[in-house]
Motif scaffolding. Structure first.
Motif, PDB file in Angstrom:
ATOM      1  N   ASP A  78       0.797  -1.215   0.000  1.00  0.00           N
ATOM      2  CA  ASP A  78       0.000   0.000   0.000  1.00  0.00           C
ATOM      3  C   ASP A  78       0.839   1.280   0.000  1.00  0.00           C
ATOM      4  O   ASP A  78       0.365   2.344   0.363  1.00  0.00           O
ATOM      5  N   LEU A  79       2.115   1.175  -0.401  1.00  0.00           N
ATOM      6  CA  LEU A  79       2.988   2.338  -0.536  1.00  0.00           C
ATOM      7  C   LEU A  79       3.445   2.442  -1.986  1.00  0.00           C
ATOM      8  O   LEU A  79       3.691   1.431  -2.635  1.00  0.00           O
ATOM      9  N   PRO A  80       3.591   3.669  -2.513  1.00  0.00           N
ATOM     10  CA  PRO A  80       4.045   3.809  -3.896  1.00  0.00           C
ATOM     11  C   PRO A  80       5.454   3.258  -4.082  1.00  0.00           C
ATOM     12  O   PRO A  80       6.324   3.451  -3.232  1.00  0.00           O
ATOM     13  N   VAL A  81       5.678   2.569  -5.190  1.00  0.00           N
ATOM     14  CA  VAL A  81       7.011   2.057  -5.503  1.00  0.00           C
ATOM     15  C   VAL A  81       7.931   3.220  -5.871  1.00  0.00           C
ATOM     16  O   VAL A  81       9.100   3.238  -5.508  1.00  0.00           O
ATOM     17  N   LEU A  82       7.408   4.215  -6.579  1.00  0.00           N
ATOM     18  CA  LEU A  82       8.171   5.408  -6.941  1.00  0.00           C
ATOM     19  C   LEU A  82       7.993   6.432  -5.826  1.00  0.00           C
ATOM     20  O   LEU A  82       6.930   7.022  -5.677  1.00  0.00           O
ATOM     21  N   SER A  83       9.026   6.623  -5.019  1.00  0.00           N
ATOM     22  CA  SER A  83       8.887   7.526  -3.880  1.00  0.00           C
ATOM     23  C   SER A  83       9.311   8.951  -4.203  1.00  0.00           C
ATOM     24  O   SER A  83       8.806   9.904  -3.616  1.00  0.00           O
ATOM     25  N   LYS A  84      10.241   9.115  -5.160  1.00  0.00           N
ATOM     26  CA  LYS A  84      10.695  10.466  -5.489  1.00  0.00           C
ATOM     27  C   LYS A  84      11.164  10.515  -6.931  1.00  0.00           C
ATOM     28  O   LYS A  84      11.874   9.628  -7.386  1.00  0.00           O
ATOM     29  N   ALA A  85      10.763  11.557  -7.631  1.00  0.00           N
ATOM     30  CA  ALA A  85      11.218  11.810  -8.997  1.00  0.00           C
ATOM     31  C   ALA A  85      11.766  13.226  -9.031  1.00  0.00           C
ATOM     32  O   ALA A  85      11.125  14.159  -8.537  1.00  0.00           O
ATOM     33  N   GLU A  86      12.952  13.384  -9.594  1.00  0.00           N
ATOM     34  CA  GLU A  86      13.626  14.668  -9.556  1.00  0.00           C
ATOM     35  C   GLU A  86      14.187  14.985 -10.942  1.00  0.00           C
ATOM     36  O   GLU A  86      14.808  14.139 -11.578  1.00  0.00           O
ATOM     37  N   VAL A  87      13.958  16.208 -11.408  1.00  0.00           N
ATOM     38  CA  VAL A  87      14.503  16.653 -12.686  1.00  0.00           C
ATOM     39  C   VAL A  87      15.892  17.220 -12.431  1.00  0.00           C
ATOM     40  O   VAL A  87      16.094  17.992 -11.501  1.00  0.00           O
ATOM     41  N   ILE A  88      16.856  16.812 -13.250  1.00  0.00           N
ATOM     42  CA  ILE A  88      18.228  17.293 -13.084  1.00  0.00           C
ATOM     43  C   ILE A  88      18.541  18.374 -14.113  1.00  0.00           C
ATOM     44  O   ILE A  88      18.948  19.465 -13.775  1.00  0.00           O
ATOM     45  N   SER A  89      18.365  18.063 -15.384  1.00  0.00           N
ATOM     46  CA  SER A  89      18.648  19.010 -16.452  1.00  0.00           C
ATOM     47  C   SER A  89      17.406  19.840 -16.717  1.00  0.00           C
ATOM     48  O   SER A  89      16.327  19.299 -16.944  1.00  0.00           O
ATOM     49  N   LYS A  90      17.559  21.159 -16.670  1.00  0.00           N
ATOM     50  CA  LYS A  90      16.434  22.067 -16.850  1.00  0.00           C
ATOM     51  C   LYS A  90      16.699  22.945 -18.069  1.00  0.00           C
ATOM     52  O   LYS A  90      17.835  23.058 -18.513  1.00  0.00           O
ATOM     53  N   PRO A  91      15.662  23.584 -18.612  1.00  0.00           N
ATOM     54  CA  PRO A  91      15.909  24.461 -19.762  1.00  0.00           C
ATOM     55  C   PRO A  91      16.903  25.575 -19.453  1.00  0.00           C
ATOM     56  O   PRO A  91      17.661  25.985 -20.320  1.00  0.00           O
ATOM     57  N   SER A  92      16.918  26.057 -18.215  1.00  0.00           N
ATOM     58  CA  SER A  92      17.839  27.132 -17.853  1.00  0.00           C
ATOM     59  C   SER A  92      19.252  26.626 -17.574  1.00  0.00           C
ATOM     60  O   SER A  92      20.206  27.394 -17.623  1.00  0.00           O
ATOM     61  N   LYS A  93      19.392  25.333 -17.274  1.00  0.00           N
ATOM     62  CA  LYS A  93      20.718  24.768 -16.987  1.00  0.00           C
ATOM     63  C   LYS A  93      20.758  23.313 -17.440  1.00  0.00           C
ATOM     64  O   LYS A  93      20.323  22.417 -16.726  1.00  0.00           O
ATOM     65  N   ARG A  94      21.273  23.087 -18.623  1.00  0.00           N
ATOM     66  CA  ARG A  94      21.416  21.735 -19.158  1.00  0.00           C
ATOM     67  C   ARG A  94      22.619  21.071 -18.497  1.00  0.00           C
ATOM     68  O   ARG A  94      23.663  21.700 -18.319  1.00  0.00           O
ATOM     69  N   VAL A  95      22.454  19.810 -18.120  1.00  0.00           N
ATOM     70  CA  VAL A  95      23.539  19.052 -17.504  1.00  0.00           C
ATOM     71  C   VAL A  95      23.882  17.908 -18.440  1.00  0.00           C
ATOM     72  O   VAL A  95      23.089  16.990 -18.626  1.00  0.00           O
ATOM     73  N   VAL A  96      25.055  17.978 -19.047  1.00  0.00           N
ATOM     74  CA  VAL A  96      25.507  16.967 -19.988  1.00  0.00           C
ATOM     75  C   VAL A  96      26.672  16.214 -19.367  1.00  0.00           C
ATOM     76  O   VAL A  96      27.605  16.817 -18.832  1.00  0.00           O
ATOM     77  N   LEU A  97      26.589  14.890 -19.417  1.00  0.00           N
ATOM     78  CA  LEU A  97      27.627  14.035 -18.832  1.00  0.00           C
ATOM     79  C   LEU A  97      28.426  13.344 -19.928  1.00  0.00           C
ATOM     80  O   LEU A  97      27.863  12.888 -20.920  1.00  0.00           O
ATOM     81  N   THR A  98      29.720  13.261 -19.716  1.00  0.00           N
ATOM     82  CA  THR A  98      30.571  12.467 -20.592  1.00  0.00           C
ATOM     83  C   THR A  98      30.432  11.000 -20.188  1.00  0.00           C
ATOM     84  O   THR A  98      29.913  10.709 -19.095  1.00  0.00           O
ATOM     85  N   PRO A  99      30.890  10.071 -21.007  1.00  0.00           N
ATOM     86  CA  PRO A  99      30.852   8.668 -20.583  1.00  0.00           C
ATOM     87  C   PRO A  99      31.591   8.426 -19.264  1.00  0.00           C
ATOM     88  O   PRO A  99      31.169   7.598 -18.462  1.00  0.00           O
ATOM     89  N   GLY A 148      25.628  11.898 -22.401  1.00  0.00           N
ATOM     90  CA  GLY A 148      24.486  12.654 -22.887  1.00  0.00           C
ATOM     91  C   GLY A 148      23.902  13.520 -21.793  1.00  0.00           C
ATOM     92  O   GLY A 148      24.450  13.636 -20.700  1.00  0.00           O
ATOM     93  N   GLU A 149      22.761  14.107 -22.084  1.00  0.00           N
ATOM     94  CA  GLU A 149      22.084  14.985 -21.133  1.00  0.00           C
ATOM     95  C   GLU A 149      21.317  14.136 -20.121  1.00  0.00           C
ATOM     96  O   GLU A 149      20.502  13.295 -20.505  1.00  0.00           O
ATOM     97  N   ILE A 150      21.594  14.330 -18.855  1.00  0.00           N
ATOM     98  CA  ILE A 150      20.880  13.581 -17.806  1.00  0.00           C
ATOM     99  C   ILE A 150      19.612  14.343 -17.482  1.00  0.00           C
ATOM    100  O   ILE A 150      19.640  15.489 -17.045  1.00  0.00           O
ATOM    101  N   LEU A 151      18.465  13.711 -17.773  1.00  0.00           N
ATOM    102  CA  LEU A 151      17.184  14.404 -17.646  1.00  0.00           C
ATOM    103  C   LEU A 151      16.629  14.360 -16.225  1.00  0.00           C
ATOM    104  O   LEU A 151      16.239  15.381 -15.674  1.00  0.00           O
ATOM    105  N   CYS A 152      16.537  13.161 -15.647  1.00  0.00           N
ATOM    106  CA  CYS A 152      15.875  13.033 -14.366  1.00  0.00           C
ATOM    107  C   CYS A 152      16.351  11.772 -13.660  1.00  0.00           C
ATOM    108  O   CYS A 152      17.023  10.922 -14.248  1.00  0.00           O
ATOM    109  N   ARG A 153      15.993  11.680 -12.403  1.00  0.00           N
ATOM    110  CA  ARG A 153      16.313  10.497 -11.600  1.00  0.00           C
ATOM    111  C   ARG A 153      15.099  10.137 -10.757  1.00  0.00           C
ATOM    112  O   ARG A 153      14.330  11.010 -10.350  1.00  0.00           O
ATOM    113  N   MET A 154      14.929   8.837 -10.522  1.00  0.00           N
ATOM    114  CA  MET A 154      13.801   8.343  -9.749  1.00  0.00           C
ATOM    115  C   MET A 154      14.281   7.322  -8.743  1.00  0.00           C
ATOM    116  O   MET A 154      15.201   6.578  -9.008  1.00  0.00           O
ATOM    117  N   ARG A 155      13.583   7.289  -7.597  1.00  0.00           N
ATOM    118  CA  ARG A 155      13.853   6.231  -6.608  1.00  0.00           C
ATOM    119  C   ARG A 155      12.550   5.840  -5.955  1.00  0.00           C
ATOM    120  O   ARG A 155      11.591   6.528  -5.942  1.00  0.00           O
TER     121      ARG A 155
END
Length: 155
Positions: A78-99, A148-155
């Motif tokens: 009875d608890l959500p499996v997805l507890s938190k979703a967070e956006v990392i790369s935003k239109p005002s600040k793109r975050v691009v990661l190398t390999p 590439g650009e890291i869009l979001c993370r979830m846990r």
């Protein structure tokens, strides 16, 4: 273009409202992120449909504004499996990661102001541009040696 924070907000609000099924706008990006969440066990089903119903047959006849992706939200004890979703790369600040940066966040180190991934946490990376855009989970991008650009993370 619909930004990933719209999908993250809809998913979190759906979980807080205890919804079983949730419609989200039909875009390639939303479908890719939803399929990543499905593969990693955060969602129980992903179906194409219309504004009214999750019917794949009706999706083919519907016009573009009426097409939706229906996601079935997943709960455990009875608890959500997805507890938190967070956006990392935003239109005002793109975050691009190398390999190499992707390797760092997957192995528990901080890279480019991005905190490392924890246990059971996933991050979505968009790679490419134009018509050749692909979305990967961070560990999949690591296996393929992609950045590439890291869009979001979830846990």
């Amino acid at each position: 273009m619909i930004l990933p924070y719209d999908l993250m907000a809809r998913l979190q609000n759906g979980f807080m409202a205890r919804l079983k099924r949730l419609p989200v706008p039909h875009t390639t990006q939303n479908l890719a992120i939803a399929s990543i969440l499905l593969r990693h066990g955060f969602l129980s089903n992903v179906t194409r449909g219309t504004v009214n119903d999750a019917d794949p047959n009706a999706w083919h006849q519907a016009s573009e504004p009426h097409r939706r992706i229906w996601v079935d939200l997943k709960y455990r004890d009875d608890l959500p499996v997805l507890s938190k979703a967070e956006v990392i790369s935003k239109p005002s600040k793109r975050v691009v990661l190398t390999p190499d940066d992707v390797r760092r966040i997957c192995s528990g180190q901080m890279a480019s102001f991005v905190k490392p991934l924890g246990m059971g946490e996933v991050a979505v990376i968009r790679q490419g541009g134009g018509n050749k855009v692909q979305w990967f989970e961070a560990r999949e991008a690591l296996e393929k040696g992609l950045g590439g650009e890291i869009l979001c993370r979830m846990r």
